[in-house]
Design an enzyme around this catalytic site. Structure first.
Site, PDB file in Angstrom:
ATOM      1  N   HIS A   1      -1.325  -5.834   1.616  1.00  0.00           N
ATOM      2  CA  HIS A   1      -2.516  -6.681   1.579  1.00  0.00           C
ATOM      3  C   HIS A   1      -2.200  -7.962   0.801  1.00  0.00           C
ATOM      4  O   HIS A   1      -1.470  -7.925  -0.194  1.00  0.00           O
ATOM      5  CB  HIS A   1      -3.676  -5.962   0.887  1.00  0.00           C
ATOM      6  CG  HIS A   1      -4.516  -5.166   1.820  1.00  0.00           C
ATOM      7  ND1 HIS A   1      -4.620  -3.799   1.768  1.00  0.00           N
ATOM      8  CD2 HIS A   1      -5.309  -5.560   2.853  1.00  0.00           C
ATOM      9  CE1 HIS A   1      -5.435  -3.378   2.720  1.00  0.00           C
ATOM     10  NE2 HIS A   1      -5.870  -4.424   3.394  1.00  0.00           N
TER      11      HIS A   1
ATOM     12  N   GLU B   1       0.826  -1.200   0.000  1.00  0.00           N
ATOM     13  CA  GLU B   1       0.000   0.000   0.000  1.00  0.00           C
ATOM     14  C   GLU B   1       0.862   1.253   0.000  1.00  0.00           C
ATOM     15  O   GLU B   1       1.855   1.327   0.714  1.00  0.00           O
ATOM     16  CB  GLU B   1      -0.919   0.013   1.220  1.00  0.00           C
ATOM     17  CG  GLU B   1      -1.893  -1.153   1.283  1.00  0.00           C
ATOM     18  CD  GLU B   1      -2.936  -1.124   0.186  1.00  0.00           C
ATOM     19  OE1 GLU B   1      -3.105  -0.065  -0.476  1.00  0.00           O
ATOM     20  OE2 GLU B   1      -3.595  -2.162  -0.025  1.00  0.00           O
TER      21      GLU B   1
ATOM     22  N   CYS C   1      -7.503  -2.130   8.396  1.00  0.00           N
ATOM     23  CA  CYS C   1      -6.157  -2.101   7.802  1.00  0.00           C
ATOM     24  C   CYS C   1      -5.692  -0.659   7.604  1.00  0.00           C
ATOM     25  O   CYS C   1      -4.605  -0.278   8.041  1.00  0.00           O
ATOM     26  CB  CYS C   1      -6.156  -2.853   6.471  1.00  0.00           C
ATOM     27  SG  CYS C   1      -6.455  -4.620   6.626  1.00  0.00           S
TER      28      CYS C   1
END
Length: 192
Positions: free
Chosen positions: A164, A79, A142
């Site tokens: 992820h 991310e 998250c």
């Protein structure tokens, strides 16, 4: 030798397993230049980050890498961004379902990760495991955890990031076998 605090969430949303924790738990104790400090964290807004910060006080990590489950994704996805919002399509494991509130009242709209996303994607890809950079960690626990940690460590030497991972085969499709997820995470850690 550096220290990497690496976390994986407990199962949520009716699932019996979470590939994030399964993969973190299966990693060796040392990867590249890092000794790993592993921690399972609850899929609960706020509490997940609190647990990471408390553990960091004893682990003293150089970097923190949180791993989360992203059903529907077919690749491992580091991310880039965490946003200052909490929004749950489903309740967290404590039954809390926020609707657009801020993670931090005094924080900026977003933070960029302080880990090398492009390098991690490239390293994972060289193993044959699919990997792409992601520009959205969502708005569930998250993202909440990543934002909270980036906010806490802003301006410090501790680097923070999030990856992820897809479902495991027994959870549905798309998916990746556990061995592939572990291999991909090891490659990402080598790229830090």
């Amino acid at each position: 030798m550096g220290k990497l605090l690496i976390t994986g969430f407990d199962p949520f949303g009716g699932e019996q397993i979470n590939p994030a924790w399964e993969a973190v738990n299966a990693l060796p104790e040392q990867v590249g230049e890092y000794t790993l400090c592993k921690l399972q964290i609850p899929t609960v807004f706020g509490l997940a980050a609190e647990k990471v910060l408390a553990f960091a006080d004893s682990c003293h990590p150089d970097a923190i890498l949180c791993i989360g489950q992203a059903g529907g994704r077919s690749a491992i996805t580091p991310e880039r961004i965490a946003v200052n919002i909490r929004d749950g399509k489903i309740p967290d494991n404590a039954g809390f379902r926020p609707n657009g509130e801020q993670v931090s009242a005094d924080g900026p709209a977003a933070y960029f990760t302080t880990l090398p996303v492009a390098d991690m994607v490239a390293a994972i890809s060289t193993t044959g495991v699919p990997a792409v950079a992601s520009n959205s960690a969502g708005a569930f626990v998250c993202n909440d955890t990543l934002y909270s940690l980036l906010h806490h460590y802003a301006g410090t030497a501790v680097r923070v990031g999030f990856i992820h991972v897809p479902y495991l085969p027994e959870q549905g499709t798309p998916n990746l076998p556990l061995a592939d997820i572990v291999r991909g995470l090891e490659a990402a850690i080598f790229a830090l």
